[in-house]
Design an enzyme around this catalytic site. Structure first.
Site, PDB file in Angstrom:
ATOM      1  CB  CYS A 113      -0.942   0.000   1.196  1.00 32.41           C
ATOM      2  SG  CYS A 113      -2.057  -1.399   1.149  1.00 32.41           S
ATOM      3  CG  HIS A 258      -3.531   3.267   1.374  1.00 31.87           C
ATOM      4  ND1 HIS A 258      -3.762   2.788   0.101  1.00 31.87           N
ATOM      5  CD2 HIS A 258      -3.672   2.205   2.217  1.00 31.87           C
ATOM      6  CE1 HIS A 258      -4.013   1.491   0.183  1.00 31.87           C
ATOM      7  NE2 HIS A 258      -3.968   1.118   1.439  1.00 31.87           N
ATOM      8  CG  ASN A 288      -6.647  -1.270   0.042  1.00 28.87           C
ATOM      9  OD1 ASN A 288      -5.914  -0.774  -0.811  1.00 28.87           O
ATOM     10  ND2 ASN A 288      -6.192  -1.699   1.210  1.00 28.87           N
TER      11      ASN A 288
HETATM   12  N1  COA Z   1     -18.650  -9.471   6.909  1.00 28.38           N
HETATM   13  C1  COA Z   1     -19.274  -9.727   8.067  1.00 28.38           C
HETATM   14  N2  COA Z   1     -18.627  -9.941   9.217  1.00 28.38           N
HETATM   15  C2  COA Z   1     -17.296  -9.867   9.202  1.00 28.38           C
HETATM   16  C3  COA Z   1     -16.582  -9.594   8.024  1.00 28.38           C
HETATM   17  C4  COA Z   1     -17.314  -9.398   6.833  1.00 28.38           C
HETATM   18  N3  COA Z   1     -16.729  -9.128   5.684  1.00 28.38           N
HETATM   19  N4  COA Z   1     -15.272  -9.588   8.317  1.00 28.38           N
HETATM   20  C5  COA Z   1     -15.147  -9.844   9.635  1.00 28.38           C
HETATM   21  N5  COA Z   1     -16.378 -10.012  10.163  1.00 28.38           N
HETATM   22  C6  COA Z   1     -16.713 -10.295  11.551  1.00 28.38           C
HETATM   23  C7  COA Z   1     -15.605 -10.959  12.307  1.00 28.38           C
HETATM   24  O1  COA Z   1     -15.616 -12.350  12.093  1.00 28.38           O
HETATM   25  C8  COA Z   1     -15.940 -10.597  13.744  1.00 28.38           C
HETATM   26  O2  COA Z   1     -16.939 -11.457  14.191  1.00 28.38           O
HETATM   27  P1  COA Z   1     -16.955 -11.979  15.729  1.00 28.38           P
HETATM   28  O3  COA Z   1     -17.083 -10.721  16.549  1.00 28.38           O
HETATM   29  O4  COA Z   1     -18.140 -12.862  15.750  1.00 28.38           O
HETATM   30  O5  COA Z   1     -15.651 -12.683  15.905  1.00 28.38           O
HETATM   31  C9  COA Z   1     -16.551  -9.222  13.617  1.00 28.38           C
HETATM   32  O6  COA Z   1     -16.948  -9.074  12.235  1.00 28.38           O
HETATM   33  C10 COA Z   1     -15.601  -8.096  14.001  1.00 28.38           C
HETATM   34  O7  COA Z   1     -14.338  -8.345  13.416  1.00 28.38           O
HETATM   35  P2  COA Z   1     -13.137  -7.359  13.564  1.00 28.38           P
HETATM   36  O8  COA Z   1     -11.987  -7.866  12.734  1.00 28.38           O
HETATM   37  O9  COA Z   1     -12.895  -7.035  14.996  1.00 28.38           O
HETATM   38  O10 COA Z   1     -13.789  -6.063  12.888  1.00 28.38           O
HETATM   39  P3  COA Z   1     -13.194  -4.651  12.645  1.00 28.38           P
HETATM   40  O11 COA Z   1     -14.157  -3.635  13.081  1.00 28.38           O
HETATM   41  O12 COA Z   1     -11.773  -4.541  13.105  1.00 28.38           O
HETATM   42  O13 COA Z   1     -13.175  -4.555  11.056  1.00 28.38           O
HETATM   43  C11 COA Z   1     -11.596  -4.698   9.267  1.00 28.38           C
HETATM   44  C12 COA Z   1     -12.407  -5.459  10.298  1.00 28.38           C
HETATM   45  C13 COA Z   1     -10.809  -5.693   8.461  1.00 28.38           C
HETATM   46  C14 COA Z   1     -12.566  -3.954   8.350  1.00 28.38           C
HETATM   47  C15 COA Z   1     -10.704  -3.692   9.995  1.00 28.38           C
HETATM   48  O14 COA Z   1     -10.017  -4.320  11.042  1.00 28.38           O
HETATM   49  C16 COA Z   1      -9.688  -3.038   9.096  1.00 28.38           C
HETATM   50  O15 COA Z   1     -10.043  -2.334   8.171  1.00 28.38           O
HETATM   51  N6  COA Z   1      -8.394  -3.210   9.403  1.00 28.38           N
HETATM   52  C17 COA Z   1      -7.315  -2.597   8.653  1.00 28.38           C
HETATM   53  C18 COA Z   1      -7.325  -3.120   7.290  1.00 28.38           C
HETATM   54  C19 COA Z   1      -6.278  -2.548   6.448  1.00 28.38           C
HETATM   55  O16 COA Z   1      -5.945  -1.411   6.596  1.00 28.38           O
HETATM   56  N7  COA Z   1      -5.783  -3.372   5.562  1.00 28.38           N
HETATM   57  C20 COA Z   1      -4.897  -3.002   4.535  1.00 28.38           C
HETATM   58  C21 COA Z   1      -3.740  -2.267   5.040  1.00 28.38           C
HETATM   59  S1  COA Z   1      -3.230  -1.304   3.801  1.00 28.38           S
END
Ligand code: COA
Length: 331
Positions: A113, A258, A288
């Protein structure tokens, strides 16, 4: 001493739109969850047989056109991607051939990224010392062929889209235009918090049927961990860009971050006390696109005339590695 000025931009996304509702049909997810947690509504996917270099070609043609230049005017190509067409050679050489550019150098940059900003640093320094006049810097990704469409992969898969953005940097002797500073960082301690472990040249063979069946070749991410670090590092490196150049946020016309998650960018803006109209976000439409997010956003910002000649912009990114960076420039 020259400065590297942005004289052309362009982007391209493939025609196939994939909405959150399309993903609902493949895995246990919902439009509501994706929009609430990430801000994404839709993204674009390529058709089979289209690679990062094909998307980059379209974006580069548009950037050249907006710069009023021809492929033969390019002196060097920097191609940022984590999804090159092939393991080797890199996508830069494929782009050189597609553009029918001269036999110039073509460098592939593998910093995910942050790859586009790392690439700008390379181009900027080559221009500053007078080595090249016109450098084509591209970020292009095809994610859709490498994602896990089962429920197990939903946290990663819903985030990503395909696309490309390109910028032409040209040497200028103007003192008050061009790239002012580049600040690049990495911390490999967290390499396995966001990575694709397989195929791996550490393993013999590099990938097995078992690994493929178990889906271990798909990208894996510790989302909340990445999120936390992204906010902290992006805030830090924006401040560093301002301090280095003797500016405050009041001097900035636009921060172009980004696009990994709208909530990450909103949190960065909140911590900086940045007014909403000074940060550009378009993740709702593209997801993304990794190395392509910043040049796509920059192109849109210019096309919508949200910034003008002489304005100060700061581009900022964080991603796998971890890597993070900021680039300050006067348009
Ligand atoms: N649809 C539905 N539920 C989902 C899901 C999806 N696509 N992805 C994850 N979940 C669920 C998880 O399983 C979890 O369930 P649980 O509570 O029963 O275990 C719940 O949603 C919460 O998961 P969590 O990972 O804590 O959510 P979050 O609020 O952190 O959001 C991301 C997840 C991935 C969106 C977030 O962490 C994120 O954007 N992180 C950074 C990503 C990033 O920057 N990546 C690239 C770097 S350049």
């Amino acid at each position: 001493m020259y400065r590297a000025k942005i004289v052309g931009t362009g982007f391209y996304v493939p025609p196939r739109v994939i909405t959150n509702h399309d993903l609902e049909k493949l895995m246990d997810t919902s439009d509501e969850w994706i929009q609430q947690r990430t801000g994404i509504k839709e993204r674009y996917y390529v058709e089979d047989g289209v690679g990062a270099s094909d998307l980059a070609y379209e974006a580069s043609k548009r950037a050249l056109e907006s710069a009023g230049l021809k492929p033969e005017d390019i002196d060097f190509i920097v191609f940022a991607t984590l999804s090159p067409d092939y393991t080797f050679p890199g996508s830069g050489v494929l782009l050189q051939q597609k553009l029918s550019a001269r036999h110039v150098g073509a460098l592939d940059v593998r910093d995910q990224c942050t790859g586009f900003l790392y690439s700008l640093m390379v181009a900027d320094n080559a221009i500053r010392v007078g080595q090249y006049k016109n450098v084509l810097v591209v970020g292009a990704e095809v994610h859709s062929t490498g994602l896990d469409y089962s429920t197990e992969g939903r946290d990663v898969t819903v985030l990503f889209g395909d696309g490309a953005g390109a910028v032409i940097l040209t040497a200028t002797e103007e003192k008050d235009r061009g790239i002012l500073s580049t600040h690049l960082y990495s911390d490999g301690t967290y390499a396995d918090r966001l990575w694709a472990e397989w195929p791996s040249s550490r393993r013999l063979p590099r990938v097995t049927h078992k690994i493929l069946e178990e889906g271990k070749h798909f990208p894996k991410m510790d989302g909340p961990f990445v999120f936390k670090h992204a906010v902290r590092r992006m805030v830090e490196v924006i401040k560093e860009a301002l301090d280095t150049n003797g500016y405050t946020l009041d001097d900035v016309a636009m921060i172009i971050p980004h696009q990994a998650n709208l909530r990450i960018n909103q949190m960065v803006a909140r911590q900086l006390k940045l007014p909403e109209n000074k940060m550009y976000n378009n993740i709702d439409r593209y997801g993304n696109t990794t190395a392509a997010t910043i040049p796509i956003a920059l192109t849109e910002v210019l096309e919508k005339e949200l910034v003008k000649d002489g304005d100060l912009i700061i581009m900022v990114s964080f991603g796998a590695g971890f890597t993070w960076a900021s680039v300050a420039a006067i348009l």
